[in-house]
Design a protein around this motif. Structure first.
Motif, PDB file in Angstrom:
ATOM      1  N   HIS A 176     -17.176   4.661   3.435  1.00  0.00           N
ATOM      2  CA  HIS A 176     -15.983   3.852   3.669  1.00  0.00           C
ATOM      3  C   HIS A 176     -15.971   2.730   2.623  1.00  0.00           C
ATOM      4  N   LEU A 177     -15.417   1.578   2.941  1.00  0.00           N
ATOM      5  CA  LEU A 177     -15.133   0.554   1.935  1.00  0.00           C
ATOM      6  C   LEU A 177     -16.199  -0.521   1.822  1.00  0.00           C
ATOM      7  N   ASP A 208     -11.867   5.868  10.206  1.00  0.00           N
ATOM      8  CA  ASP A 208     -11.862   6.390   8.840  1.00  0.00           C
ATOM      9  C   ASP A 208     -13.233   6.173   8.199  1.00  0.00           C
ATOM     10  N   TYR A 261      -5.903   0.630   9.473  1.00  0.00           N
ATOM     11  CA  TYR A 261      -6.297   1.474   8.342  1.00  0.00           C
ATOM     12  C   TYR A 261      -6.756   0.615   7.170  1.00  0.00           C
ATOM     13  N   HIS A 262      -7.961   0.896   6.680  1.00  0.00           N
ATOM     14  CA  HIS A 262      -8.556   0.194   5.540  1.00  0.00           C
ATOM     15  C   HIS A 262      -8.621  -1.321   5.764  1.00  0.00           C
ATOM     16  N   PHE A 311     -15.936  -3.642   6.591  1.00  0.00           N
ATOM     17  CA  PHE A 311     -14.954  -2.587   6.814  1.00  0.00           C
ATOM     18  C   PHE A 311     -15.683  -1.416   7.475  1.00  0.00           C
ATOM     19  N   GLY A 363     -14.922   1.204   9.274  1.00  0.00           N
ATOM     20  CA  GLY A 363     -14.479   2.594   9.121  1.00  0.00           C
ATOM     21  C   GLY A 363     -14.814   3.459  10.316  1.00  0.00           C
ATOM     22  N   GLN A 384       0.828  -1.203   0.000  1.00  0.00           N
ATOM     23  CA  GLN A 384       0.000   0.000   0.000  1.00  0.00           C
ATOM     24  C   GLN A 384       0.865   1.256   0.000  1.00  0.00           C
ATOM     25  N   GLU A 444     -13.705   7.609  -0.782  1.00  0.00           N
ATOM     26  CA  GLU A 444     -12.880   6.422  -0.985  1.00  0.00           C
ATOM     27  C   GLU A 444     -12.833   5.980  -2.446  1.00  0.00           C
TER      28      GLU A 444
END
Length: 489
Positions: free
Chosen positions: A291-292, A309, A443-444, A304, A306, A175, A343
């Motif tokens: 988010h994801l 985030d 994160y993620h 996910f 989040g 990443q 995102e």
């Protein structure tokens, strides 16, 4: 009742009333500086709002999904409860709401895209699903000159960089390499595939790669996407490509067709300025609400959530809205915004800026809030940091008025360019992101959950911003870029 007993009761009543009067007087005249901050109510609010936004029921608030819309509707309902004015789309009757629908245009591949290399008059081809997979793709076609680099090197602008990884390079390292390549504006990076990539590729179950959804093209609708792809290539093909001369032309892409249109969602509320002289000027307080969504399971968890985030940023925006709406109206107008699809390319922010409720030159500043649910060990306790701190005089001035803000301790991560603030900054608006992200390993990942949030830290952080933000909304101060530090489109 005899006279003595009546006299006694009167005396007791007099003493009680006197005590109450003394207590009331003390409360009204107690010096604010000696009164400890009452964080209980705020922390309770944080937990309630976070439990809704980052709970499993919201399925990770995937960009442009129905769950993202629910998040926008929830945030909008909170704005309404706090007494804000709606600043989203108008409904059928012409009344404005608190949610802004952003129309999106989809695009999909009609066949497997291919990677081609041309050298010495010969062309070699590798096919998606058979030889490679894609972990990140911004546009349907990208091309550049071949560059072969080590993992810690920076790709050249416009190059297709073949990156040799050290043994044991993990997901976080991959990443990091991808982020560095994007920041350097490489056309693509090619990495050796992982064991998980190999299993999926050999299973024959890999679906065609997703392309970013975007809103239909309009004049001034935002900057076009930079071409970029992150490709995972099988080892034999990787070495075959590495053996080609540096500078060979590499292309990746395939045929596409329009997909059905969808939408992403923003939440927008405002407090109208009270001073006719500066009410047309605006402060933006923003965060991204998506988010994801749901992805490949990690340790059995596919949601996910989040939480940090960026449910933490949304909660901060809501609590700042609650605080500012509970006092006298500020002199300048203040907009509170939850952006959709950050995102997936920042489409909510780009649409909002293209259809800004105020002229861009009248936006005094955008203070974006992202990932402030956990303290960063690289700064002092109970301290937040500001991306691009040295680019303008906004951060130092907010700090002078009590904000516990310092410079971003992770300049190598280019966070200034990695959030919705950048969409406004490249259009000339003084826009920075407030954060405390300490590069934690969640994160993620599905492990970015509510249980990891430090609520006392969040409560103190948000409280520390209220007075400086209120000052900015009531002052005549206009921040400016430092010489040579304004970002360029």
């Amino acid at each position: 009742m005899n006279l003595h007993r009546l006299t006694f009761y009167r005396l007791v009543l007099t003493l009680v009333l006197a005590a109450q009067a003394n207590t009331l007087f003390a409360q009204q005249h107690r010096k604010p500086a000696t009164r400890p901050p009452d964080l209980a109510t705020l922390e309770r609010n944080l937990r309630a709002e976070m439990n809704f936004l980052a709970g499993d029921a919201m399925q990770g608030r995937g960009s442009a999904s129905g769950y993202e819309r629910i998040a926008a509707e929830y945030i909008g309902s909170q704005f309404q409860q706090f007494g804000l004015e709606p600043a989203g789309n108008s409904n059928a009757s012409g009344a404005r709401g608190f949610v802004q629908r952003v129309p999106l245009q989809g695009l999909k591949f009609t066949e497997a895209p291919v990677l081609t290399a041309t050298a010495g008059g010969k062309t070699r081809t590798w096919v998606y699903g058979r030889d490679l997979l894609v972990s990140f793709l911004r546009v349907p076609r990208t091309a550049g000159a071949l560059q072969v680099i080590e993992a810690d090197a920076t790709p050249a602008k416009g190059a297709v960089a073949l990156v040799r990884l050290p043994a044991g390079a993990d997901r976080a390292k991959r990443q990091e390499i991808t982020r560095r390549a994007r920041t350097a504006q490489a056309a693509a990076i090619i990495l050796p595939e992982t064991d998980a990539n190999k299993q999926l590729r050999e299973s024959g179950k890999a679906t065609l790669p997703d392309l970013p959804t975007r809103f239909p093209s309009e004049p001034g609708s935002g900057a076009p996407d930079s071409a970029f792809a992150a490709i995972a290539l099988r080892p034999e093909a990787f070495e075959e490509l590495a053996a080609l001369p540096v500078g060979s032309m590499i292309e990746f892409g395939g045929q596409t067709q329009p997909n059905e249109m969808g939408a992403t969602w923003n939440a927008v509320g405002m407090i109208r300025g009270s001073d006719p002289a500066i009410a047309a000027e605006a402060i933006f307080l923003s965060a991204h609400l998506d988010h994801l969504g749901v992805g490949d399971p990690v340790n059995g968890d596919a949601i996910f959530n989040g939480a940090d985030d960026d449910a933490s940023g949304c909660v901060a925006v809501m609590e700042l809205a609650r605080a500012l709406a509970s006092g006298p109206r500020p002199k300048r107008s203040v907009y509170f915004v939850g952006f959709g699809s950050e995102e997936r390319g920042g489409w909510g922010a780009q649409y909002f800026v293209a259809h800004s409720p105020v002229p861009l030159e009248q936006i005094v500043a955008d203070i974006n809030l992202e990932m402030l649910g956990r303290p960063d060990a690289k700064v002092a306790a109970n301290t937040l940091w500001l991306t691009g701190y040295d680019r303008s005089n906004l951060g130092p001035e907010l700090a002078r008025h009590g904000a516990r803000l310092v410079a971003d301790p992770h300049p190598d991560q280019n966070f200034f360019q990695r959030s919705d603030n950048y969409t406004l900054a490249v259009r000339g608006v003084i826009a920075h992101t407030v954060s405390s992200f300490g590069l934690h390993p969640d994160y993620h990942r599905p492990s970015d959950e509510i249980s990891k949030i430090d609520f006392p830290f969040m409560a103190q952080s948000i409280n520390s911003l209220i007075t400086p933000v209120r000052w900015l909304a009531n002052s005549s101060f206009r921040p400016a870029w430092e010489p040579g530090k304004a970002p360029k489109r």
